[in-house]
Design a protein around this motif. Sequence first.
Motif, PDB file in Angstrom:
ATOM      1  N   ASN A  57     -16.164  43.491   5.524  1.00 27.54           N
ATOM      2  CA  ASN A  57     -15.152  42.722   4.807  1.00 27.54           C
ATOM      3  C   ASN A  57     -14.831  43.282   3.429  1.00 27.54           C
ATOM      4  OD1 ASN A  57     -14.617  40.101   6.515  1.00 27.54           O
ATOM      5  ND2 ASN A  57     -16.810  40.493   6.631  1.00 27.54           N
ATOM      6  N   GLY A  58     -15.517  44.351   3.030  1.00 26.64           N
ATOM      7  CA  GLY A  58     -15.169  45.047   1.795  1.00 26.64           C
ATOM      8  C   GLY A  58     -15.469  44.303   0.510  1.00 26.64           C
ATOM      9  N   ASN A 122     -22.946  48.044   1.097  1.00 28.19           N
ATOM     10  CA  ASN A 122     -21.993  48.654   0.161  1.00 28.19           C
ATOM     11  C   ASN A 122     -22.567  48.682  -1.259  1.00 28.19           C
ATOM     12  OD1 ASN A 122     -19.577  49.776  -0.690  1.00 28.19           O
ATOM     13  ND2 ASN A 122     -18.594  47.794  -1.009  1.00 28.19           N
TER      14      ASN A 122
END
Length: 298
Positions: A57-58, A122
Amino acid sequence: MADFFESIVRGLGLGGVYALLGVAFVIIYRATGVINFAQPALMILGAYVTSWFGISNGLPFFLAVLLGMVVMAVVGMVVERLALRPMVGRPAFSAATVTVGIFIVLLIVAGRLIGSELLTVNDPWGLDTIDVGGATIFTVDLAKLVIALVAIGVVGLFLTRSRVGLAMRATAIDQETSLAQGINVGRMFGLSWAISAALASLAGALIASGASGVETTTALVALKALPVIILGGLDSIKGSVVAGLIIGIAESLTRTYQPMYAPWLGANFDIIVPYLIMIVVLMVRPYGLYGTKEVVRV
């Protein structure tokens, strides 16, 4: 000298993760008297949820970590309510056996979700390094140590300064007296599982950061928290922090120097060092460095 300094810093980073997992074990043990063997699966699921928020989903790394901790806190409360609450009043061994079953179920679920790919998060540091006096220090190791200590410090403040934290400590000391004082013991049990699962999720995210990544078999890393809580003491948060750092440094130094000075011990000897320390501690000081000694009067 550079190798030694690099090993120490790497060990401190590793020890920070072990400390997180050790504290997660201790919180549930203090509240319920049960060793939670489902902790490794909660860690892997936490890493998956964090990766889903951060990679799929960044979302920024720290937001993904926080959301992963919240999700796993809810999962921890649900697991406690459905599987462990009915075991209240039963022997601790029976409840611990249930956590083994939970571990197997959750690990299968995690395996289906993760698949055969290496799971990453991330994180903002990756393989970044800094040079300190000729020693190359990976930023991820410093990040692991700092984040782990901050998280444990926040939990410590919550347990010692908040009303709910004091209620949890009272429940850990004497459940019947806590009930008599109007404390909802069941709610405290659920909260202990929520905090423990959130810490496990954070540990999973830290393990997956850098170049490491996580796969289903990484769950075995969480079992190194057992030597941590044995060395530090089953009921001591402070002991888990100290022992986690000791175990991490011992493992890192062994990985660096054992191939040079004791190659006859074989490859990957560093993996069993925490368990050797655990065996020695059980023989010499079974209550650990900071554990409470049980006094039996006859």
